[in-house]
Design a protein around this motif. Structure first.
Motif, PDB file in Angstrom:
ATOM      1  N   TYR A 248       0.832  -1.211   0.000  1.00 50.38           N
ATOM      2  CA  TYR A 248       0.000   0.000   0.000  1.00 50.38           C
ATOM      3  C   TYR A 248       0.860   1.251   0.000  1.00 50.38           C
ATOM      4  N   ARG A 251       2.603   2.038  -3.308  1.00 51.15           N
ATOM      5  CA  ARG A 251       1.741   2.593  -4.350  1.00 51.15           C
ATOM      6  C   ARG A 251       1.422   4.066  -4.101  1.00 51.15           C
ATOM      7  N   ARG A 252       1.545   4.504  -2.860  1.00 55.24           N
ATOM      8  CA  ARG A 252       1.161   5.874  -2.506  1.00 55.24           C
ATOM      9  C   ARG A 252       2.235   6.901  -2.768  1.00 55.24           C
ATOM     10  N   SER A 354       1.176   7.033   8.434  1.00 56.11           N
ATOM     11  CA  SER A 354       0.181   7.825   7.718  1.00 56.11           C
ATOM     12  C   SER A 354      -0.213   9.057   8.524  1.00 56.11           C
ATOM     13  N   SER A 396      -5.325  13.034  -4.775  1.00 54.94           N
ATOM     14  CA  SER A 396      -4.770  12.817  -3.439  1.00 54.94           C
ATOM     15  C   SER A 396      -5.726  12.018  -2.578  1.00 54.94           C
ATOM     16  N   GLU A 399      -5.721   8.391  -3.765  1.00 57.48           N
ATOM     17  CA  GLU A 399      -4.492   7.677  -3.441  1.00 57.48           C
ATOM     18  C   GLU A 399      -4.464   7.179  -2.004  1.00 57.48           C
ATOM     19  N   THR A 400      -5.122   7.893  -1.113  1.00 58.25           N
ATOM     20  CA  THR A 400      -5.121   7.468   0.287  1.00 58.25           C
ATOM     21  C   THR A 400      -6.016   6.263   0.521  1.00 58.25           C
ATOM     22  N   GLY A 415      -7.573   5.033   4.842  1.00 65.89           N
ATOM     23  CA  GLY A 415      -7.629   6.082   3.839  1.00 65.89           C
ATOM     24  C   GLY A 415      -7.960   7.438   4.415  1.00 65.89           C
ATOM     25  N   THR A 418      -4.987   9.768   6.951  1.00 68.35           N
ATOM     26  CA  THR A 418      -4.105  10.822   6.449  1.00 68.35           C
ATOM     27  C   THR A 418      -4.856  12.134   6.291  1.00 68.35           C
TER      28      THR A 418
END
Length: 461
Positions: A248, A251-252, A354, A396, A399-400, A415, A418
């Motif tokens: 995860y 990928r972020r 995060s 953004s 992506e979270t 998710g 953040t």
């Protein structure tokens, strides 16, 4: 497979402490084009297919390989793993499909490589706190780099034991010095290292990494890509993708896979970064960057109200990148400077990370908002680039959110963690400042002439 067949054996980027228990784990490492071609020549001579083996690949179904040639990263390929090996023919075809171009040398002001007799002295700073096992791997990799003129400062930040001290002193390596910073905070530790550095360039990395053998040479090379470069960042790919949490995070992040060298200049906004200079993720990350010592001292050092160990939990690196650009100096992203990073392996560690990233970003945005000139520029940029601003917010947010294949394997609410932390960032920054943490603790420092960097003048600041 014929045991006499030519063999190409690849090693993982980092030694993993455990075998993967997740069927989506990805073995990570690198492969050099020269090694592939050498194996292919042996294949033609012997008439037997090449075996491409992966060391320590038990439990991995796929491999992610960083392809390199002539000291440069060309890109990544992913390929299926079967019985600890990958198909050599398929690997060769995939590598051949990567774009191979020479980097633009039109703006270069320095040598492409550093000769032994003309090496700019570098001080490497590693800030750590009670993580001796990780520190050992990082320090061993730093001491093995090919650069001819460097020393290392290990900053022991508010330690609870003397384990780090005992380990570093036990090395008995004259290149390594240990400094204790009693007050907690990564920015304070970075400033302590900066104040004690003797090199004209100070290179920062973390204690949970393995640096490439050519890391320092590539960082120093980056300073020659243009005039007035005062900061060079590098690539930070995942050193292991053994768990869903690591997949995860990989990928972020935006600093793990870009293989294109970039020169950022405050006065020349790039067309493909519409929210420049506020799209800070494209500049790099604190695990892998180098700065001109005197420039950062003149700027006052790192903001103590930002960074791990403070109420804000992060943001000190992006703040420094931004301040260097704002000062009129240039920032270079040099992908050939490679540092492999060990992402947090479990859900709890991922949540902590995060929160820290979110708080740090929110705190830095609050700092920007508190500067009338920068607040005006930010508002003007957002208004002028309204469509890009909306797309950036949506991207953004997306992506979270964990992707479908990982959502059930990660902590609930990851998710939104953040995003909630970003909102809390301004209060965290205010709290940090109330603790007496200075935004520019080295402001009173007076620059001395750099010993081997005469082409840059501090008067330009």
């Amino acid at each position: 497979m014929d045991p006499a067949a030519p063999a190409l054996t690849l090693r993982p980027a980092m030694d993993s402490p455990e075998r993967p228990a997740w069927d989506g784990a990805v073995w990570t490492g690198e492969v050099w084009v020269d090694a592939i071609e050498d194996a292919a020549r042996l294949n033609r001579a012997a008439g037997i297919p090449v075996r491409c083996r992966l060391a320590d690949a038990e439990g991995y179904g796929r491999a992610r390989l960083l392809v390199r040639a002539c000291g440069r990263p060309l890109g990544f390929v992913e390929i299926e793993v079967s019985e600890g090996s990958v198909n050599f023919g398929e690997l060769r075809r995939r590598v051949a499909g990567l774009r191979v171009t020479e980097p633009d040398r039109s703006l270069r002001t320095g040598p492409a490589r550093v000769a032994d007799g003309d090496a700019v002295p570098v001080t490497v700073v590693i800030c750590t706190r009670d993580r001796v096992s990780m520190l050992g791997a990082a320090l061993r990799s730093v001491l093995a780099v090919d650069y001819p003129a460097f020393d290392v400062l290990v900053v022991d930040n508010a330690p609870r034991t003397d384990a780090t001290r005992q380990y570093v002193l036990g090395l008995a390596d004259p290149r390594v010095r240990l400094i204790r910073e009693p007050l907690p905070g990564l920015s304070r530790a970075r400033n302590t290292g900066l104040s004690a550095a003797t090199g004209d360039i100070v290179a920062y990395t973390d204690d949970d990494v393995v640096v490439d053998r050519h890391w320092l040479s590539a960082l120093v090379d980056g300073f020659g890509r243009a005039l007035s470069v005062s900061c060079v960042s590098g690539m930070v790919p995942a050193g292991e993708i053994r768990t869903p949490a690591q997949a995860y995070f990989d990928r972020r992040v935006g600093w793990s896979d870009s293989t294109d060298a970039r020169v950022f200049d405050w006065t020349a906004p790039p067309d493909d970064v519409p929210l420049f200079p506020f799209t800070v993720r494209c500049y790099g990350t604190g695990a892998n960057f180098a700065v001109e010592r005197d420039v950062v001292r003149r700027l006052g050092g790192f903001d103590e109200a930002l960074g791990a160990g403070s109420p804000t939990g992060g943001g000190e690196d992006i703040d420094m990148f931004f301040r260097i650009l704002r000062s009129g100096r240039r920032l270079v992203h040099e992908p050939a400077a490679i540092v492999w990073h060990r992402h947090r392996a479990d859900g709890e560690g991922l949540l902590v990370q995060s929160r820290g990233y979110g708080l740090g970003l929110g705190a830095w945005l609050a700092k920007i908002a508190g500067d009338p000139e920068m607040a005006t520029l930010a508002a003007t940029t957002a208004a002028r680039r309204g469509g890009a601003f909306v797309r950036h917010l949506r991207a953004s947010s997306n992506e979270t959110a964990p992707p479908t294949d990982l959502a059930g394997l990660l902590p609930a609410g990851l998710g939104s963690t953040t995003l909630r932390s970003i909102v809390k960032g301004p209060w965290a920054y205010r709290s940090a400042r109330r603790e007496g943490r200075s935004p520019a603790p080295l402001r009173q420092w007076t620059a001395r002439p750099p010993s081997t960097f005469p082409r840059r003048s501090m008067d330009e600041l």
